[in-house]
Motif scaffolding. Structure first.
Motif, PDB file in Angstrom:
ATOM      1  N   ALA A  30       0.752  -1.156   0.032  1.00 24.36           N
ATOM      2  CA  ALA A  30      -0.043   0.097   0.126  1.00 24.36           C
ATOM      3  C   ALA A  30       0.917   1.226   0.032  1.00 24.36           C
ATOM      4  O   ALA A  30       0.484   2.438  -0.384  1.00 24.36           O
ATOM      5  N   GLY A  31       1.958   1.195   0.643  1.00 30.48           N
ATOM      6  CA  GLY A  31       2.933   2.228   0.348  1.00 30.48           C
ATOM      7  C   GLY A  31       3.968   2.469  -0.740  1.00 30.48           C
ATOM      8  O   GLY A  31       4.770   3.320  -0.814  1.00 30.48           O
ATOM      9  N   VAL A  32       3.871   1.758  -1.745  1.00 32.53           N
ATOM     10  CA  VAL A  32       4.649   1.855  -2.795  1.00 32.53           C
ATOM     11  C   VAL A  32       3.890   2.527  -3.990  1.00 32.53           C
ATOM     12  O   VAL A  32       2.732   1.828  -4.463  1.00 32.53           O
ATOM     13  N   GLU A  33       4.231   3.455  -4.453  1.00 32.53           N
ATOM     14  CA  GLU A  33       3.574   4.186  -5.383  1.00 32.53           C
ATOM     15  C   GLU A  33       4.612   4.740  -6.507  1.00 32.53           C
ATOM     16  O   GLU A  33       5.967   4.809  -6.430  1.00 32.53           O
ATOM     17  N   MET A  34       3.947   4.910  -7.779  1.00 35.14           N
ATOM     18  CA  MET A  34       4.730   5.039  -8.810  1.00 35.14           C
ATOM     19  C   MET A  34       4.262   5.734 -10.019  1.00 35.14           C
ATOM     20  O   MET A  34       2.873   5.809 -10.181  1.00 35.14           O
ATOM     21  N   SER A  35       4.869   6.684 -10.656  1.00 34.45           N
ATOM     22  CA  SER A  35       4.528   7.493 -11.907  1.00 34.45           C
ATOM     23  C   SER A  35       5.603   7.159 -12.848  1.00 34.45           C
ATOM     24  O   SER A  35       6.569   6.808 -12.710  1.00 34.45           O
ATOM     25  N   VAL A  36       4.981   7.640 -14.166  1.00 30.82           N
ATOM     26  CA  VAL A  36       5.781   7.212 -15.314  1.00 30.82           C
ATOM     27  C   VAL A  36       5.542   8.685 -16.273  1.00 30.82           C
ATOM     28  O   VAL A  36       4.579   8.860 -16.507  1.00 30.82           O
ATOM     29  N   ILE A  37       6.777   9.030 -16.686  1.00 29.74           N
ATOM     30  CA  ILE A  37       6.661  10.310 -17.449  1.00 29.74           C
ATOM     31  C   ILE A  37       7.685   9.813 -19.047  1.00 29.74           C
ATOM     32  O   ILE A  37       8.714   9.214 -18.561  1.00 29.74           O
ATOM     33  N   SER A  38       7.058  10.382 -19.968  1.00 30.54           N
ATOM     34  CA  SER A  38       7.790  10.009 -21.255  1.00 30.54           C
ATOM     35  C   SER A  38       8.323  11.545 -21.709  1.00 30.54           C
ATOM     36  O   SER A  38       7.364  12.318 -21.748  1.00 30.54           O
ATOM     37  N   PHE A  39       9.316  11.480 -22.486  1.00 27.79           N
ATOM     38  CA  PHE A  39       9.797  12.625 -23.236  1.00 27.79           C
ATOM     39  C   PHE A  39      10.748  12.437 -24.476  1.00 27.79           C
ATOM     40  O   PHE A  39      11.330  11.787 -24.612  1.00 27.79           O
ATOM     41  N   GLY A  40      10.355  13.189 -25.231  1.00 27.65           N
ATOM     42  CA  GLY A  40      10.798  13.567 -26.676  1.00 27.65           C
ATOM     43  C   GLY A  40      11.021  14.880 -26.678  1.00 27.65           C
ATOM     44  O   GLY A  40      11.585  15.615 -25.837  1.00 27.65           O
ATOM     45  N   GLY A  41      10.398  15.633 -27.664  1.00 22.61           N
ATOM     46  CA  GLY A  41      10.410  16.862 -28.003  1.00 22.61           C
ATOM     47  C   GLY A  41       9.289  17.459 -27.024  1.00 22.61           C
ATOM     48  O   GLY A  41       9.474  18.318 -26.417  1.00 22.61           O
ATOM     49  N   SER A  42       8.306  16.703 -26.736  1.00 23.17           N
ATOM     50  CA  SER A  42       7.127  16.860 -25.897  1.00 23.17           C
ATOM     51  C   SER A  42       7.510  16.281 -24.755  1.00 23.17           C
ATOM     52  O   SER A  42       7.960  15.024 -24.663  1.00 23.17           O
ATOM     53  N   VAL A  43       6.458  16.497 -23.313  1.00 20.01           N
ATOM     54  CA  VAL A  43       6.610  15.315 -22.386  1.00 20.01           C
ATOM     55  C   VAL A  43       5.216  14.886 -21.926  1.00 20.01           C
ATOM     56  O   VAL A  43       4.400  15.873 -22.044  1.00 20.01           O
ATOM     57  N   ALA A  44       4.913  14.115 -21.519  1.00 21.01           N
ATOM     58  CA  ALA A  44       3.665  13.495 -21.094  1.00 21.01           C
ATOM     59  C   ALA A  44       3.855  12.636 -19.918  1.00 21.01           C
ATOM     60  O   ALA A  44       4.741  11.977 -19.605  1.00 21.01           O
ATOM     61  N   THR A  45       2.774  12.883 -18.959  1.00 18.35           N
ATOM     62  CA  THR A  45       2.837  12.172 -17.665  1.00 18.35           C
ATOM     63  C   THR A  45       1.735  11.184 -18.179  1.00 18.35           C
ATOM     64  O   THR A  45       0.629  11.204 -18.087  1.00 18.35           O
ATOM     65  N   ASN A  46       2.317   9.710 -18.074  1.00 15.78           N
ATOM     66  CA  ASN A  46       1.493   8.535 -18.793  1.00 15.78           C
ATOM     67  C   ASN A  46       1.106   7.952 -17.598  1.00 15.78           C
ATOM     68  O   ASN A  46       0.074   7.255 -17.822  1.00 15.78           O
ATOM     69  N   VAL A  47       1.583   7.869 -16.617  1.00 11.28           N
ATOM     70  CA  VAL A  47       1.126   7.117 -15.313  1.00 11.28           C
ATOM     71  C   VAL A  47       1.222   8.135 -14.195  1.00 11.28           C
ATOM     72  O   VAL A  47       2.246   8.523 -13.639  1.00 11.28           O
ATOM     73  N   THR A  48      -0.012   8.730 -13.611  1.00 13.76           N
ATOM     74  CA  THR A  48       0.244   9.651 -12.390  1.00 13.76           C
ATOM     75  C   THR A  48       0.352   8.774 -11.040  1.00 13.76           C
ATOM     76  O   THR A  48       0.271   7.465 -11.262  1.00 13.76           O
ATOM     77  N   TRP A  49       0.656   9.236  -9.974  1.00 18.28           N
ATOM     78  CA  TRP A  49       0.642   8.333  -8.795  1.00 18.28           C
ATOM     79  C   TRP A  49      -0.231   7.301  -8.565  1.00 18.28           C
ATOM     80  O   TRP A  49      -1.468   7.386  -8.557  1.00 18.28           O
ATOM     81  N   THR A  50       0.397   5.808  -8.716  1.00 19.00           N
ATOM     82  CA  THR A  50      -0.439   4.769  -8.536  1.00 19.00           C
ATOM     83  C   THR A  50       0.158   4.023  -7.639  1.00 19.00           C
ATOM     84  O   THR A  50       1.328   3.535  -7.739  1.00 19.00           O
ATOM     85  N   THR A  51      -0.771   3.334  -6.452  1.00 15.54           N
ATOM     86  CA  THR A  51      -0.316   2.476  -5.795  1.00 15.54           C
ATOM     87  C   THR A  51      -0.013   1.139  -6.241  1.00 15.54           C
ATOM     88  O   THR A  51      -0.977   0.692  -6.849  1.00 15.54           O
TER      89      THR A  51
END
Length: 208
Positions: A76-97
């Motif tokens: 329950a205490g482990v959370e992850m986010s994923v960001i990808s970037f090239g010329g533009s940037v996207a938050t593909n996964v916001t904070w997820t437990t």
């Protein structure tokens, strides 16, 4: 008492990342607590389509990132986010437990579905990561934060300064394409975040 340790080692030209989070049982307690915040920042610039080992650089980064997701404990205490970037940037996964294998599968499917776009924008990628970490900290979260930055080449653009280079980018630390993201990294370290960089390339070109 909870402790977190991120270890990275190179095996047979492929990066292997292990995040180990362990809990020690208090003498008065019989439970353990595992907690950490992990942000993956993944380069999806078009150069990531180039060959790397038996596949492409992007394929190698996806494999490494998905292996890390698999290695995360369901807690329950482990959370992850994923960001990808090239010329533009996207938050593909916001904070997820990371509480179930099903959630891990969703995150891995998102990572596996990433595609490339032109440019290498370190500035916005790292600013986005810092904002995610800051928001988590400002909400009262005191868990350790790990930011893992995977790229294959030097930055080519700083859109906030309307400044860019050709495809090979720049190694000049005084150039805003590098100096701005380096300043952001320094702020992260000062704030107490743990940041790690992994370079996915087989040549000496653009070594940072």
């Amino acid at each position: 008492v909870c402790s977190s340790d991120l270890q990275m080692q190179k095996r047979w030209k492929n990066w292997v990342m292990d995040l180990s989070i362990t809990g020690k049982v208090n003498q008065q307690e019989e439970t353990t607590t595992s907690s950490a915040n992990v942000i993956l920042v993944l380069d999806v610039s078009t150069s990531m389509d180039e060959s790397f080992g038996s596949g492409t650089r992007l394929a190698a980064v996806k494999t490494a990132a998905n292996s890390l997701v698999d290695a995360m404990p369901n807690a329950a205490g482990v959370e992850m986010s994923v960001i990808s970037f090239g010329g533009s940037v996207a938050t593909n996964v916001t904070w997820t437990t990371i509480s179930t294998d099903a959630i891990k599968t969703q995150i891995k499917n998102t990572i596996s579905g990433l595609t490339t776009n032109t440019g290498t924008n370190w500035t916005d990628a790292l600013s986005t990561a810092k904002n995610l970490a800051d928001n988590k900290k400002n909400s009262g979260d005191t868990d350790p934060t790990f930011i893992i930055f995977l790229t294959d080449g030097c930055p080519t653009t700083n859109k906030s300064k309307q400044h860019s280079h050709g495809r090979t980018g720049t190694t000049n630390v005084n150039d805003t394409c590098i100096s701005d993201p380096l300043a952001t990294m320094a702020e992260m370290v000062t704030t107490g975040y743990n940041i790690y960089g992994i370079y996915a390339n087989t040549t000496s070109d653009n070594t940072k």
